[in-house]
Write an enzyme that holds these catalytic residues in place. Structure first.
Site, PDB file in Angstrom:
ATOM      1  N   HIS A  75     -54.094 -26.619 -19.570  1.00  0.00           N
ATOM      2  CA  HIS A  75     -54.650 -27.717 -20.364  1.00  0.00           C
ATOM      3  C   HIS A  75     -54.849 -27.234 -21.790  1.00  0.00           C
ATOM      4  O   HIS A  75     -55.367 -26.134 -21.982  1.00  0.00           O
ATOM      5  CB  HIS A  75     -55.993 -28.155 -19.776  1.00  0.00           C
ATOM      6  CG  HIS A  75     -56.665 -29.228 -20.578  1.00  0.00           C
ATOM      7  ND1 HIS A  75     -56.207 -30.526 -20.597  1.00  0.00           N
ATOM      8  CD2 HIS A  75     -57.721 -29.175 -21.427  1.00  0.00           C
ATOM      9  CE1 HIS A  75     -56.983 -31.248 -21.400  1.00  0.00           C
ATOM     10  NE2 HIS A  75     -57.907 -30.445 -21.920  1.00  0.00           N
ATOM     11  N   GLY A 118     -23.468 -42.519 -27.160  1.00  0.00           N
ATOM     12  CA  GLY A 118     -23.779 -43.603 -28.085  1.00  0.00           C
ATOM     13  C   GLY A 118     -25.220 -43.561 -28.557  1.00  0.00           C
ATOM     14  O   GLY A 118     -25.506 -43.730 -29.745  1.00  0.00           O
ATOM     15  N   ASP A 144     -15.955 -30.963 -15.377  1.00  0.00           N
ATOM     16  CA  ASP A 144     -15.652 -32.370 -15.661  1.00  0.00           C
ATOM     17  C   ASP A 144     -14.351 -32.848 -15.023  1.00  0.00           C
ATOM     18  O   ASP A 144     -14.139 -34.047 -14.845  1.00  0.00           O
ATOM     19  CB  ASP A 144     -15.512 -32.592 -17.183  1.00  0.00           C
ATOM     20  CG  ASP A 144     -16.852 -32.665 -17.888  1.00  0.00           C
ATOM     21  OD1 ASP A 144     -17.880 -32.380 -17.237  1.00  0.00           O
ATOM     22  OD2 ASP A 144     -16.865 -33.002 -19.082  1.00  0.00           O
ATOM     23  N   LEU A 183     -21.471 -33.125 -16.697  1.00  0.00           N
ATOM     24  CA  LEU A 183     -22.573 -32.443 -17.361  1.00  0.00           C
ATOM     25  C   LEU A 183     -22.270 -30.952 -17.448  1.00  0.00           C
ATOM     26  O   LEU A 183     -21.786 -30.358 -16.479  1.00  0.00           O
ATOM     27  CB  LEU A 183     -23.876 -32.646 -16.578  1.00  0.00           C
ATOM     28  CG  LEU A 183     -24.399 -34.086 -16.503  1.00  0.00           C
ATOM     29  CD1 LEU A 183     -25.564 -34.194 -15.529  1.00  0.00           C
ATOM     30  CD2 LEU A 183     -24.808 -34.581 -17.887  1.00  0.00           C
ATOM     31  N   ALA A 184     -22.601 -30.359 -18.601  1.00  0.00           N
ATOM     32  CA  ALA A 184     -22.297 -28.940 -18.821  1.00  0.00           C
ATOM     33  C   ALA A 184     -22.951 -28.053 -17.758  1.00  0.00           C
ATOM     34  O   ALA A 184     -22.323 -27.123 -17.249  1.00  0.00           O
ATOM     35  CB  ALA A 184     -22.776 -28.531 -20.211  1.00  0.00           C
ATOM     36  N   HIS A 185     -24.212 -28.369 -17.424  1.00  0.00           N
ATOM     37  CA  HIS A 185     -24.914 -27.478 -16.484  1.00  0.00           C
ATOM     38  C   HIS A 185     -24.389 -27.616 -15.061  1.00  0.00           C
ATOM     39  O   HIS A 185     -24.465 -26.665 -14.276  1.00  0.00           O
ATOM     40  CB  HIS A 185     -26.434 -27.686 -16.533  1.00  0.00           C
ATOM     41  CG  HIS A 185     -26.867 -29.114 -16.590  1.00  0.00           C
ATOM     42  ND1 HIS A 185     -26.818 -29.860 -17.733  1.00  0.00           N
ATOM     43  CD2 HIS A 185     -27.339 -29.944 -15.631  1.00  0.00           C
ATOM     44  CE1 HIS A 185     -27.276 -31.080 -17.473  1.00  0.00           C
ATOM     45  NE2 HIS A 185     -27.582 -31.163 -16.196  1.00  0.00           N
ATOM     46  N   GLU A 219      -7.353 -20.031 -23.120  1.00  0.00           N
ATOM     47  CA  GLU A 219      -8.029 -21.024 -23.959  1.00  0.00           C
ATOM     48  C   GLU A 219      -7.093 -21.462 -25.087  1.00  0.00           C
ATOM     49  O   GLU A 219      -6.525 -20.638 -25.779  1.00  0.00           O
ATOM     50  CB  GLU A 219      -9.317 -20.428 -24.537  1.00  0.00           C
ATOM     51  CG  GLU A 219     -10.043 -21.320 -25.522  1.00  0.00           C
ATOM     52  CD  GLU A 219     -10.377 -22.708 -24.971  1.00  0.00           C
ATOM     53  OE1 GLU A 219     -11.083 -22.798 -23.963  1.00  0.00           O
ATOM     54  OE2 GLU A 219      -9.877 -23.709 -25.550  1.00  0.00           O
ATOM     55  N   GLU A 262     -22.947 -52.934 -25.760  1.00  0.00           N
ATOM     56  CA  GLU A 262     -22.847 -52.351 -24.416  1.00  0.00           C
ATOM     57  C   GLU A 262     -22.436 -53.411 -23.397  1.00  0.00           C
ATOM     58  O   GLU A 262     -22.974 -54.513 -23.382  1.00  0.00           O
ATOM     59  CB  GLU A 262     -24.188 -51.711 -24.036  1.00  0.00           C
ATOM     60  CG  GLU A 262     -24.382 -51.380 -22.560  1.00  0.00           C
ATOM     61  CD  GLU A 262     -23.335 -50.445 -21.975  1.00  0.00           C
ATOM     62  OE1 GLU A 262     -23.019 -49.425 -22.596  1.00  0.00           O
ATOM     63  OE2 GLU A 262     -22.802 -50.762 -20.884  1.00  0.00           O
TER      64      GLU A 262
HETATM   65  P1  NAI Z   1     -21.196 -42.991 -20.612  1.00  0.00           P
HETATM   66  O1  NAI Z   1     -20.431 -43.214 -19.378  1.00  0.00           O
HETATM   67  O2  NAI Z   1     -22.524 -42.327 -20.557  1.00  0.00           O
HETATM   68  O3  NAI Z   1     -21.425 -44.399 -21.358  1.00  0.00           O
HETATM   69  C1  NAI Z   1     -20.383 -45.238 -21.711  1.00  0.00           C
HETATM   70  C2  NAI Z   1     -20.911 -46.646 -21.852  1.00  0.00           C
HETATM   71  O4  NAI Z   1     -19.903 -47.469 -22.423  1.00  0.00           O
HETATM   72  C3  NAI Z   1     -21.281 -47.280 -20.516  1.00  0.00           C
HETATM   73  O5  NAI Z   1     -22.616 -47.709 -20.585  1.00  0.00           O
HETATM   74  C4  NAI Z   1     -20.278 -48.413 -20.360  1.00  0.00           C
HETATM   75  O6  NAI Z   1     -20.837 -49.510 -19.687  1.00  0.00           O
HETATM   76  C5  NAI Z   1     -19.947 -48.740 -21.808  1.00  0.00           C
HETATM   77  N1  NAI Z   1     -18.652 -49.431 -21.996  1.00  0.00           N
HETATM   78  C6  NAI Z   1     -17.453 -49.136 -21.409  1.00  0.00           C
HETATM   79  N2  NAI Z   1     -16.491 -49.994 -21.812  1.00  0.00           N
HETATM   80  C7  NAI Z   1     -17.085 -50.872 -22.671  1.00  0.00           C
HETATM   81  C8  NAI Z   1     -16.614 -52.014 -23.419  1.00  0.00           C
HETATM   82  N3  NAI Z   1     -15.339 -52.421 -23.392  1.00  0.00           N
HETATM   83  N4  NAI Z   1     -17.506 -52.672 -24.192  1.00  0.00           N
HETATM   84  C9  NAI Z   1     -18.797 -52.284 -24.238  1.00  0.00           C
HETATM   85  N5  NAI Z   1     -19.287 -51.224 -23.568  1.00  0.00           N
HETATM   86  C10 NAI Z   1     -18.448 -50.515 -22.784  1.00  0.00           C
HETATM   87  O7  NAI Z   1     -20.198 -42.213 -21.598  1.00  0.00           O
HETATM   88  P2  NAI Z   1     -20.432 -41.440 -22.967  1.00  0.00           P
HETATM   89  O8  NAI Z   1     -21.749 -41.809 -23.576  1.00  0.00           O
HETATM   90  O9  NAI Z   1     -19.196 -41.662 -23.764  1.00  0.00           O
HETATM   91  O10 NAI Z   1     -20.523 -39.933 -22.507  1.00  0.00           O
HETATM   92  C11 NAI Z   1     -19.415 -39.313 -21.847  1.00  0.00           C
HETATM   93  C12 NAI Z   1     -19.848 -38.260 -20.893  1.00  0.00           C
HETATM   94  O11 NAI Z   1     -20.444 -37.189 -21.573  1.00  0.00           O
HETATM   95  C13 NAI Z   1     -20.859 -38.783 -19.895  1.00  0.00           C
HETATM   96  O12 NAI Z   1     -20.468 -38.397 -18.617  1.00  0.00           O
HETATM   97  C14 NAI Z   1     -22.136 -38.108 -20.282  1.00  0.00           C
HETATM   98  O13 NAI Z   1     -22.932 -37.812 -19.148  1.00  0.00           O
HETATM   99  C15 NAI Z   1     -21.670 -36.847 -20.989  1.00  0.00           C
HETATM  100  N6  NAI Z   1     -22.638 -36.481 -22.006  1.00  0.00           N
HETATM  101  C16 NAI Z   1     -23.837 -35.982 -21.616  1.00  0.00           C
HETATM  102  C17 NAI Z   1     -24.795 -35.695 -22.555  1.00  0.00           C
HETATM  103  C18 NAI Z   1     -26.120 -35.197 -22.085  1.00  0.00           C
HETATM  104  O14 NAI Z   1     -26.240 -34.851 -20.920  1.00  0.00           O
HETATM  105  N7  NAI Z   1     -27.143 -35.197 -22.928  1.00  0.00           N
HETATM  106  C19 NAI Z   1     -24.562 -35.886 -23.982  1.00  0.00           C
HETATM  107  C20 NAI Z   1     -23.296 -36.454 -24.266  1.00  0.00           C
HETATM  108  C21 NAI Z   1     -22.380 -36.720 -23.298  1.00  0.00           C
END
Ligand code: NAI
Length: 467
Positions: A446, A187, A314, A321-323, A32, A205
């Site tokens: 319930h 975001g 990843d 996804l972590a899980h 690490e 977006e």
């Molecule tokens: P994401 O892939 O979920 O979203 C990125 C967004 O940016 C997309 O909707 C895309 O269309 C947009 N985008 C790309 N280029 C652009 C541009 N030039 N102008 C405007 N919009 C644009 O990626 P995000 O949110 O950065 O997350 C990264 C990774 O981390 C994902 O794979 C996500 O699943 C994971 N993650 C998961 C979480 C959870 O499960 N709760 C929490 C945070 C992250």
């Protein structure tokens, strides 16, 4: 060989895999580069963001919803430094927990940057520049991902004014204005945190929907809910430039369909346009490990094209996804121990930890249509759920998609309070190949929010009771 297996990286994939391997009797080591274990998720991702999401949700509830419950006169005052301290303490206890588990399971940890130095060899460069070689019969690459940035746009992320998620969970004051580039998971989660604490948040977006790939009906409803919370959306907007200004920064975007560009000024700009597999400095090319569009290529057993070198999480194909990484860690450990490790990619839940939460598992309606599969839809709104009314959490719905001929559940989508917990009964159901009738005939306590899940299941094959 000193070790049966060496995991490079101790995120959810690497640390869970290492613990499982040790539990199965394999002599295990981890490498690490960070000071603490747990990778992005525990240090600067899932865990700290959830601490802030919870705290900011409580802050917003105290400010907005208490009155309606008969709790008057509560005017919460934000102590951001204390909220950040709660986040830091949460991280510390989680990364400390991993260190404890490594010790308990007799896993040796090597601090430094790991590089594959030949078959069965990992060179570890410490902070002092000294290199030591660790030998193991098998190597598992679990190096995760890093911020991707905006393709084709030069962005100077300083983590103060123009931030990635790393800086986005560590601001020292609430920005008056925040522009979020990317309406994906990061975001919307971090945008929610700062909006609840008082920022005017605008999400820019590229796609016409937020949470691209999510069931379109759910995504649309969810966007309306966020808009009601004050988050503004510029959809179908391609960001062309992000530049530092005298105060803050500017974001310039143009309509994807063509038209005049627009520029927004903000105190802070959050770049949340995805993540890329992290393979820097790993020596993959020299080791002959094949990549596919930046991701490490693996077979059905997580082995790369080089015998004895595996990869999970990843850094390989599939959702970041972590899980998912954790389950691949467990599977690869089982495979290395001579068992039959396996991950069911058709039943991996995903959760967006906003308020309300959005959770889904399996196929969306759009995916089923595209695949030409005949399906039935069952829906139930939380407005018709007694517990939701009692808690003032009536926003949202449960949507279940089942095969028309067999009633087997193919996908489920929930937007609503506690969706991230409720999704698991559907995940288990899908894991067992269950039908919507199986779920609807299962007694649910319930009054619970989960009764809405049961009602949606009833609606899939017959009729719900409460509407
Ligand atoms: P994401 O892939 O979920 O979203 C990125 C967004 O940016 C997309 O909707 C895309 O269309 C947009 N985008 C790309 N280029 C652009 C541009 N030039 N102008 C405007 N919009 C644009 O990626 P995000 O949110 O950065 O997350 C990264 C990774 O981390 C994902 O794979 C996500 O699943 C994971 N993650 C998961 C979480 C959870 O499960 N709760 C929490 C945070 C992250």
């Amino acid at each position: 060989m000193a070790y049966d297996v060496i995991f490079i990286g101790t995120g959810p994939g690497g640390y869970v895999g290492a613990i499982k391997a040790a539990q199965l009797g394999l002599k295990t080591a981890v490498v690490e580069k960070r000071e603490t274990y747990g990778g992005t998720c525990l240090n600067i991702g899932c865990i700290p963001s959830k601490a802030l999401l919870h705290a900011s949700e409580m802050f917003a509830e105290a400010g907005h919803s208490f009155d309606a419950l008969g709790i008057e006169g509560v005017k919460p005052k934000l102590n951001l430094a204390k909220m950040m301290a709660h986040k830091d303490a949460t991280v510390a206890s989680n990364v400390g927990g991993v260190a404890f588990l490594f010790k308990k399971n007799k896993i040796d940890a090597f601090r430094g940057m790991g590089k594959i130095a030949g078959p069965g060899k990992v060179a570890v460069t410490g902070e002092d520049g000294k290199v030591m070689e660790v030998e193991g019969a098998n190597i598992v690459i679990a190096t995760g991902s890093d911020v991707a940035g905006i393709p084709g746009v030069k962005v100077d992320i300083d983590e103060k004014v123009i931030v990635s998620s790393t800086g986005g969970i560590a601001l020292d004051k609430v920005p008056a204005n925040m522009v979020v580039v990317g309406g994906g998971v990061i975001g919307l989660e971090l945008g929610s945190v700062w909006a609840r604490l008082g920022s005017k948040v605008t999400v820019v977006e590229y796609l016409d929907t937020i949470l691209g790939g999510m069931d379109a009906e759910i995504s649309k409803q969810f966007q309306r809910m966020l808009a009601k919370q004050g988050i503004e959306f510029k959809l179908g907007a391609k960001v062309a430039a992000v530049a530092k200004a005298k105060n803050g920064a500017t974001v310039t975007f143009e309509p994807v369909k063509g038209g005049a560009a627009e520029t927004l000024a903000a105190d802070v700009v959050l770049i949340a346009t995805g993540r890329r597999p992290y393979t820097d400095g790993l020596g993959l090319e020299e080791a002959g490990v094949e990549l596919d569009r930046g991701k490490v290529k693996t077979d059905g057993h997580y082995q790369t094209n080089v015998k004895g070198i595996y990869a999970i999480g990843d850094v390989i194909a599939g959702p970041m996804l972590a899980h998912k990484a954790e389950d691949e860690g467990i599977a690869v450990a089982e495979i290395l121990a001579g068992q039959r490790g396996h991950v069911n990619y058709d039943a991996i839940p995903s959760v967006v930890y906003t308020s309300p939460e959005v959770a889904s598992v399996g196929k969306t309606e759009e995916e089923l249509k595209k695949a030409g599969i005949d399906y039935k839809v069952g829906k139930f709104p939380f407005t018709a759920n007694g517990r939701a009314r009692a808690m003032l959490h009536t926003e949202g719905l449960v949507k279940i998609l089942a095969d028309k001929a067999t009633d087997r559940v193919l996908g489920a989508h929930i937007v609503g309070f506690g969706a991230g917990e409720m999704i698991h009964e559907l995940t288990v159901l899908m894991e067992f190949g269950g039908s919507s009738e199986d779920l609807a005939r299962t007694t649910h306590a319930h009054p619970t929010m989960s009764e809405a899940v049961r009602e949606a299941a009833l609606a899939t094959f017959f009729k719900p009771i409460h509407i």
